[in-house]
Write an enzyme that holds these catalytic residues in place. Sequence first.
Site, PDB file in Angstrom:
ATOM      1  CB  CYS A 138     122.532 -50.481  44.415  1.00 19.12           C
ATOM      2  SG  CYS A 138     123.156 -49.766  42.895  1.00 19.12           S
ATOM      3  N   GLY A 149     126.313 -47.579  48.583  1.00 18.44           N
ATOM      4  CA  GLY A 149     126.294 -46.658  47.446  1.00 18.44           C
ATOM      5  C   GLY A 149     126.249 -45.232  47.922  1.00 18.44           C
ATOM      6  CG  ASN A 170     122.112 -54.572  45.148  1.00 13.22           C
ATOM      7  OD1 ASN A 170     122.224 -55.274  46.131  1.00 13.22           O
ATOM      8  ND2 ASN A 170     123.160 -54.157  44.473  1.00 13.22           N
ATOM      9  N   GLY A 171     122.248 -54.791  41.560  1.00 12.84           N
ATOM     10  CA  GLY A 171     122.796 -55.874  40.751  1.00 12.84           C
ATOM     11  C   GLY A 171     123.118 -55.388  39.360  1.00 12.84           C
ATOM     12  CB  CYS A 225     128.061 -62.145  45.967  1.00 15.64           C
ATOM     13  SG  CYS A 225     129.486 -61.064  46.151  1.00 15.64           S
ATOM     14  CE1 TYR A 245     135.751 -52.853  51.480  1.00 15.26           C
ATOM     15  CE2 TYR A 245     134.565 -53.164  49.426  1.00 15.26           C
ATOM     16  CZ  TYR A 245     135.171 -52.338  50.344  1.00 15.26           C
ATOM     17  OH  TYR A 245     135.194 -50.994  50.136  1.00 15.26           O
ATOM     18  CB  CYS A 297     132.292 -58.308  39.963  1.00 15.14           C
ATOM     19  SG  CYS A 297     130.586 -58.732  40.377  1.00 15.14           S
ATOM     20  CB  CYS A 334     129.073 -65.920  42.957  1.00 13.25           C
ATOM     21  SG  CYS A 334     130.070 -65.117  41.656  1.00 13.25           S
ATOM     22  CB  CYS A 366     136.114 -61.483  41.809  1.00 16.60           C
ATOM     23  SG  CYS A 366     135.342 -61.683  43.390  1.00 16.60           S
TER      24      CYS A 366
HETATM   25 FE1  SF4 Z   1     130.672 -61.373  44.248  1.00 13.97          FE
HETATM   26 FE2  SF4 Z   1     133.011 -61.661  43.030  1.00 13.97          FE
HETATM   27 FE3  SF4 Z   1     130.858 -63.087  42.261  1.00 13.97          FE
HETATM   28 FE4  SF4 Z   1     130.976 -60.467  41.808  1.00 13.97          FE
HETATM   29  S1  SF4 Z   1     132.319 -62.043  40.916  1.00 13.97           S
HETATM   30  S2  SF4 Z   1     129.242 -61.619  42.565  1.00 13.97           S
HETATM   31  S3  SF4 Z   1     132.077 -59.737  43.633  1.00 13.97           S
HETATM   32  S4  SF4 Z   1     131.969 -63.195  44.227  1.00 13.97           S
END
Ligand code: SF4
Length: 474
Positions: free
Chosen positions: A13, A39, A114-115, A247, A253, A393, A444, A447
């Site tokens: 979002c 989005g 957003n989240g 993230c 991407y 994610c 983070c 993924c």
């Molecule tokens: Fe980003 Fe991947 Fe963490 Fe989700 S899991 S917040 S897509 S790095």
Amino acid sequence: MQSGPSHGFRDECGVFGVFNAEDAARLIYLGLYALQHRGQESAGIATLDDTAGIRFEREMGYVADVFDEERLSRLPGRSAIGHVRYSTAGDSSLSNAQPIVFSSGRGPLALAHNGNLVNAKEIRLRLEEKGTLFTTNSDSEMILHLVARSRKDTLAGSLVEALNEVRGAFSVVVLGREEILAARDPNGLRPLVLGTLDGSPVLASETCAFDLIGATYVRDVEAGEIVRLSDDGVESIRYAFPRPTPCVFEHVYFARPDSLVFGKSVAASREAFGERLAKEHPVDADVVVPVPDSGTYAAIGYARASGIPLALGLVRNHYVGRTFIEPKQSIRSFGVKVKLNPVREIVKGKRIVLIDDSIVRGTTSKKIVKMLRDAGVKEVHLRISSPPTQYSCHYGIDTPTRRELIASHSNVEEIRQFVDADSLGYLSVEGMMEAFGRPEHATCAACFTGKYPVEISEAAQETEELAAGLEVGP
Ligand code: SF4
């Protein structure tokens, strides 16, 4: 979607806010236009009018289709927030479109989020037991209910209380009678930036939205911080201890390359991923070809570091709508062909390094490789500017289940065979972190690594593992 056609990861979002500016709704409209890549399912704007009432307009569809002159004229006021949505929690329906607008004891409130909250279910159950009625099934509404139930004197105090109950990823903007509040979760998973436009403070998910309206970037809203915009100016409130783990996929991407996200240029990160990839997975080849648009900047980096010339050997059709009707199976690979087409004169007879940002299911990469071979390419060396995507994610990005992620059950050689490339190389986790310029423990990258910085519920973990066909521990 802003990027290449190879994606099963969907953007989440985008949020935008402006306090005390001329024609606020129109500024939000423009800001949302620039955030459309985050989005595409619904768009909405809420404004505070002269009577301190909140007016709002929301609809399914693209910003350009949802808003016209007439609709914008129904949104008077000098303060406003807006939202573009790709559903990540809750259904894709108009009732879940945002901003969510709400009457409370402290006047009308509107919220754009957003989240994704990881403890939404628990909180919802608890609130329902206390008689709360929900009008949507999105987790964002939870925050507003918690704010409305709080006994604190001020809206900011109530938001502090609410945010200390929820866990997960949230960049939120809240419009109240006298102020706009903006907050990021203590991990700062999703971006949110503060800017200024002729002295009026503005907020956005990404700085590309500021560029369009001529606003200047001031700083990021910090992890664990609430920023209050009011007639008293801009005030910062620390509501939680920050432990930032932004993230990394925003840089791989999601975000637009012309944005600053987490204080860094997204385009520069992508080029750095590509440079590092060239060092980790060199190959003898004639040209470096990006999968547009997602692989473009990484390909520039790869070409620069390897000395192999960059060639735009694939062209993307930017005008493919969401509801394209595919012909019958007889025209194979049509879904990819309508979005991408090789430039035969550039790729024919060549050994190419094909650069993309990630492989999700593998099916699209396979079609692209086949398309290139059909165009007379001699060798296809596929290089991916991030590590294998193995986990879903839980923080607001709509991902396929683990079972659908090819890297969760296949090794690199098996993936190479599946996509039929001559060779395949992924960027390493260490390489990605070095190029990103942050240590793994302060980012983070779940993924890729499965190390979730905000604990996800056991149920979610088990579902993940079962979905991947993996053994679940005792
Ligand atoms: Fe980003 Fe991947 Fe963490 Fe989700 S899991 S917040 S897509 S790095």
